[in-house]
Scaffold this motif. Structure first.
Motif, PDB file in Angstrom:
ATOM      1  N   ASP A   1       0.818  -1.210   0.000  1.00  0.00           N
ATOM      2  CA  ASP A   1       0.000   0.000   0.000  1.00  0.00           C
ATOM      3  C   ASP A   1       0.856   1.266   0.000  1.00  0.00           C
ATOM      4  O   ASP A   1       0.831   2.051  -0.954  1.00  0.00           O
ATOM      5  N   THR A   2       1.600   1.474   1.073  1.00  0.00           N
ATOM      6  CA  THR A   2       2.425   2.681   1.150  1.00  0.00           C
ATOM      7  C   THR A   2       3.525   2.661   0.089  1.00  0.00           C
ATOM      8  O   THR A   2       3.924   3.720  -0.412  1.00  0.00           O
ATOM      9  N   THR A   3       4.002   1.461  -0.268  1.00  0.00           N
ATOM     10  CA  THR A   3       4.999   1.362  -1.331  1.00  0.00           C
ATOM     11  C   THR A   3       4.427   1.879  -2.651  1.00  0.00           C
ATOM     12  O   THR A   3       5.072   2.657  -3.364  1.00  0.00           O
ATOM     13  N   SER A   4       3.208   1.477  -2.966  1.00  0.00           N
ATOM     14  CA  SER A   4       2.578   1.910  -4.214  1.00  0.00           C
ATOM     15  C   SER A   4       2.292   3.405  -4.205  1.00  0.00           C
ATOM     16  O   SER A   4       2.519   4.096  -5.212  1.00  0.00           O
ATOM     17  N   ILE A   5       1.782   3.911  -3.093  1.00  0.00           N
ATOM     18  CA  ILE A   5       1.508   5.348  -3.012  1.00  0.00           C
ATOM     19  C   ILE A   5       2.807   6.131  -3.175  1.00  0.00           C
ATOM     20  O   ILE A   5       2.880   7.109  -3.929  1.00  0.00           O
ATOM     21  N   GLY A   6       3.848   5.694  -2.462  1.00  0.00           N
ATOM     22  CA  GLY A   6       5.127   6.386  -2.545  1.00  0.00           C
ATOM     23  C   GLY A   6       5.693   6.400  -3.948  1.00  0.00           C
ATOM     24  O   GLY A   6       6.141   7.440  -4.451  1.00  0.00           O
ATOM     25  N   LEU A   7       5.652   5.267  -4.610  1.00  0.00           N
ATOM     26  CA  LEU A   7       6.195   5.179  -5.969  1.00  0.00           C
ATOM     27  C   LEU A   7       5.353   5.963  -6.973  1.00  0.00           C
ATOM     28  O   LEU A   7       5.866   6.417  -7.995  1.00  0.00           O
ATOM     29  N   SER A   8       4.075   6.138  -6.670  1.00  0.00           N
ATOM     30  CA  SER A   8       3.202   6.856  -7.607  1.00  0.00           C
ATOM     31  C   SER A   8       3.384   8.367  -7.525  1.00  0.00           C
ATOM     32  O   SER A   8       2.994   9.087  -8.456  1.00  0.00           O
ATOM     33  N   VAL A   9       3.966   8.854  -6.441  1.00  0.00           N
ATOM     34  CA  VAL A   9       4.139  10.306  -6.295  1.00  0.00           C
ATOM     35  C   VAL A   9       5.603  10.742  -6.297  1.00  0.00           C
ATOM     36  O   VAL A   9       5.893  11.924  -6.432  1.00  0.00           O
ATOM     37  N   SER A  10       6.516   9.798  -6.156  1.00  0.00           N
ATOM     38  CA  SER A  10       7.935  10.157  -6.077  1.00  0.00           C
ATOM     39  C   SER A  10       8.486  10.519  -7.449  1.00  0.00           C
ATOM     40  O   SER A  10       8.012  10.045  -8.480  1.00  0.00           O
ATOM     41  N   THR A  11       9.494  11.348  -7.442  1.00  0.00           N
ATOM     42  CA  THR A  11      10.154  11.735  -8.688  1.00  0.00           C
ATOM     43  C   THR A  11      11.617  11.299  -8.724  1.00  0.00           C
ATOM     44  O   THR A  11      12.299  11.525  -9.729  1.00  0.00           O
ATOM     45  N   HIS A  12      12.089  10.684  -7.659  1.00  0.00           N
ATOM     46  CA  HIS A  12      13.511  10.345  -7.577  1.00  0.00           C
ATOM     47  C   HIS A  12      13.792   8.858  -7.757  1.00  0.00           C
ATOM     48  O   HIS A  12      14.950   8.454  -7.802  1.00  0.00           O
ATOM     49  N   VAL A  13      12.744   8.033  -7.860  1.00  0.00           N
ATOM     50  CA  VAL A  13      12.943   6.594  -8.018  1.00  0.00           C
ATOM     51  C   VAL A  13      13.037   6.266  -9.505  1.00  0.00           C
ATOM     52  O   VAL A  13      12.147   6.614 -10.286  1.00  0.00           O
ATOM     53  N   ASP A  14      14.108   5.607  -9.906  1.00  0.00           N
ATOM     54  CA  ASP A  14      14.308   5.344 -11.331  1.00  0.00           C
ATOM     55  C   ASP A  14      13.361   4.258 -11.849  1.00  0.00           C
ATOM     56  O   ASP A  14      12.792   3.474 -11.077  1.00  0.00           O
ATOM     57  N   HIS A  15      13.203   4.226 -13.158  1.00  0.00           N
ATOM     58  CA  HIS A  15      12.256   3.321 -13.814  1.00  0.00           C
ATOM     59  C   HIS A  15      12.570   1.862 -13.505  1.00  0.00           C
ATOM     60  O   HIS A  15      11.662   1.069 -13.228  1.00  0.00           O
ATOM     61  N   GLU A  16      13.836   1.485 -13.548  1.00  0.00           N
ATOM     62  CA  GLU A  16      14.220   0.098 -13.318  1.00  0.00           C
ATOM     63  C   GLU A  16      13.829  -0.361 -11.917  1.00  0.00           C
ATOM     64  O   GLU A  16      13.364  -1.495 -11.726  1.00  0.00           O
ATOM     65  N   THR A  17      14.013   0.512 -10.932  1.00  0.00           N
ATOM     66  CA  THR A  17      13.650   0.166  -9.559  1.00  0.00           C
ATOM     67  C   THR A  17      12.148  -0.039  -9.436  1.00  0.00           C
ATOM     68  O   THR A  17      11.681  -0.990  -8.797  1.00  0.00           O
ATOM     69  N   LYS A  18      11.374   0.851 -10.059  1.00  0.00           N
ATOM     70  CA  LYS A  18       9.915   0.703 -10.024  1.00  0.00           C
ATOM     71  C   LYS A  18       9.484  -0.617 -10.661  1.00  0.00           C
ATOM     72  O   LYS A  18       8.653  -1.339 -10.115  1.00  0.00           O
ATOM     73  N   MET A  19      10.062  -0.935 -11.819  1.00  0.00           N
ATOM     74  CA  MET A  19       9.690  -2.169 -12.497  1.00  0.00           C
ATOM     75  C   MET A  19      10.032  -3.392 -11.660  1.00  0.00           C
ATOM     76  O   MET A  19       9.266  -4.359 -11.586  1.00  0.00           O
ATOM     77  N   SER A  20      11.176  -3.341 -11.004  1.00  0.00           N
ATOM     78  CA  SER A  20      11.605  -4.455 -10.168  1.00  0.00           C
ATOM     79  C   SER A  20      10.653  -4.659  -8.991  1.00  0.00           C
ATOM     80  O   SER A  20      10.267  -5.792  -8.672  1.00  0.00           O
ATOM     81  N   LEU A  21      10.259  -3.567  -8.361  1.00  0.00           N
ATOM     82  CA  LEU A  21       9.328  -3.666  -7.235  1.00  0.00           C
ATOM     83  C   LEU A  21       7.960  -4.150  -7.696  1.00  0.00           C
ATOM     84  O   LEU A  21       7.308  -4.948  -7.008  1.00  0.00           O
ATOM     85  N   MET A  22       7.537  -3.715  -8.854  1.00  0.00           N
ATOM     86  CA  MET A  22       6.252  -4.175  -9.380  1.00  0.00           C
ATOM     87  C   MET A  22       6.295  -5.655  -9.734  1.00  0.00           C
ATOM     88  O   MET A  22       5.317  -6.383  -9.509  1.00  0.00           O
ATOM     89  N   ASP A  23       7.416  -6.110 -10.251  1.00  0.00           N
ATOM     90  CA  ASP A  23       7.579  -7.543 -10.515  1.00  0.00           C
ATOM     91  C   ASP A  23       7.439  -8.336  -9.223  1.00  0.00           C
ATOM     92  O   ASP A  23       6.799  -9.400  -9.191  1.00  0.00           O
ATOM     93  N   GLU A  24       8.042  -7.816  -8.161  1.00  0.00           N
ATOM     94  CA  GLU A  24       7.952  -8.510  -6.866  1.00  0.00           C
ATOM     95  C   GLU A  24       6.522  -8.492  -6.351  1.00  0.00           C
ATOM     96  O   GLU A  24       6.032  -9.490  -5.799  1.00  0.00           O
ATOM     97  N   MET A  25       5.827  -7.379  -6.523  1.00  0.00           N
ATOM     98  CA  MET A  25       4.434  -7.305  -6.079  1.00  0.00           C
ATOM     99  C   MET A  25       3.579  -8.387  -6.713  1.00  0.00           C
ATOM    100  O   MET A  25       2.685  -8.952  -6.064  1.00  0.00           O
ATOM    101  N   LEU A  26       3.841  -8.691  -7.967  1.00  0.00           N
ATOM    102  CA  LEU A  26       3.039  -9.693  -8.674  1.00  0.00           C
ATOM    103  C   LEU A  26       3.188 -11.087  -8.094  1.00  0.00           C
ATOM    104  O   LEU A  26       2.369 -11.965  -8.376  1.00  0.00           O
ATOM    105  N   THR A  27       4.211 -11.290  -7.279  1.00  0.00           N
ATOM    106  CA  THR A  27       4.364 -12.596  -6.632  1.00  0.00           C
ATOM    107  C   THR A  27       3.447 -12.726  -5.419  1.00  0.00           C
ATOM    108  O   THR A  27       3.365 -13.796  -4.819  1.00  0.00           O
ATOM    109  N   TYR A  28       2.755 -11.632  -5.074  1.00  0.00           N
ATOM    110  CA  TYR A  28       1.831 -11.641  -3.937  1.00  0.00           C
ATOM    111  C   TYR A  28       0.386 -11.523  -4.399  1.00  0.00           C
ATOM    112  O   TYR A  28      -0.438 -10.866  -3.770  1.00  0.00           O
TER     113      TYR A  28
END
Length: 216
Positions: free
Chosen positions: A11-38
């Motif tokens: 929850d907070t991870t998704s909100i944070g990533l949706s509003v942040s401007t400093h997290v690079d694309h690769e990091t976001k994709m990696s975290l989203m890949d991990e989310m799909l395992t849940y």
């Protein structure tokens, strides 16, 4: 060993990533890949990065969906979106969710999803507008009213009664009273923040005023 410390949540991870401007694309994709395992056997995204804590919350699902749709990956959570639509259709959000209080929080967070995804907007907007209108005049603190007014603005619904009530709540220094939004699982602990209530109230009033400007 888990010593009673809650697992990290989507929850907070998704909100944070949706509003942040400093997290690079690769990091976001990696975290989203991990989310799909849940994702559970029904295709519904879970709340925690912990297979031993299979909790499901509709608003958490909405916030994860917002992140995925913002990054062009919404189709990977189609079953979760279908479930959210059924919650909206059957008004199953009115008493709040596992972690969020009241019905307005669901509409507010869902309005964020509608605002970033034309596909979701097209599918949800007519029913969503009706559900927003149904909330007009319902009880609520300053945060609930702010969420309601803002959610309505996303689909062009002018929540006149709730906007007026919200304005009357404003304090002499310009702030708005503390509003409650989050509850700590099954406990009686609830969480609110006056700063966030005030910030959202200001944004809701701006969104409401912008709607009136459009019809002049």
């Amino acid at each position: 060993m888990n010593l009673g410390v809650p697992a990290f949540d989507l929850d907070t991870t998704s909100i944070g990533l949706s509003v942040s401007t400093h997290v690079d694309h690769e990091t976001k994709m990696s975290l989203m890949d991990e989310m799909l395992t849940y994702v559970n056997k029904d295709g519904i995204i879970q709340t925690f990065f912990d297979p031993n804590s299979p909790r499901t919350d509709t608003i958490v699902c909405v916030n994860v969906l917002t992140l995925f749709h913002m990054n062009g990956r919404g189709s990977e959570l189609a079953a979760t979106l279908d479930w959210v639509h059924s919650i909206l259709k059957h008004r199953a959000y009115l008493d709040g969710t596992l972690y969020y209080l009241g019905g307005d929080a669901f509409l507010f967070f869902l309005s964020r999803l509608l605002s970033v995804s034309p596909v979701v907007y097209q599918r949800f907007a007519p029913l969503f507008a009706q559900r927003c209108f149904e909330r007009s005049g319902a009880d609520g603190d300053a945060l609930a009213l702010s969420m309601r007014v803002f959610a309505g603005s996303v689909v062009g619904v002018r929540m006149y009664v709730d906007h007026e009530r919200l304005l009357r709540m404003q304090e002499e220094d310009g702030a708005f009273p503390l509003g409650w939004v989050y509850k700590y699982g099954s406990s009686d602990m609830i969480i609110g923040n006056k700063g966030w209530t005030t910030a959202l109230a200001v944004q809701a009033c701006k969104a409401f005023k912008a709607l009136d400007t459009e019809i002049i």
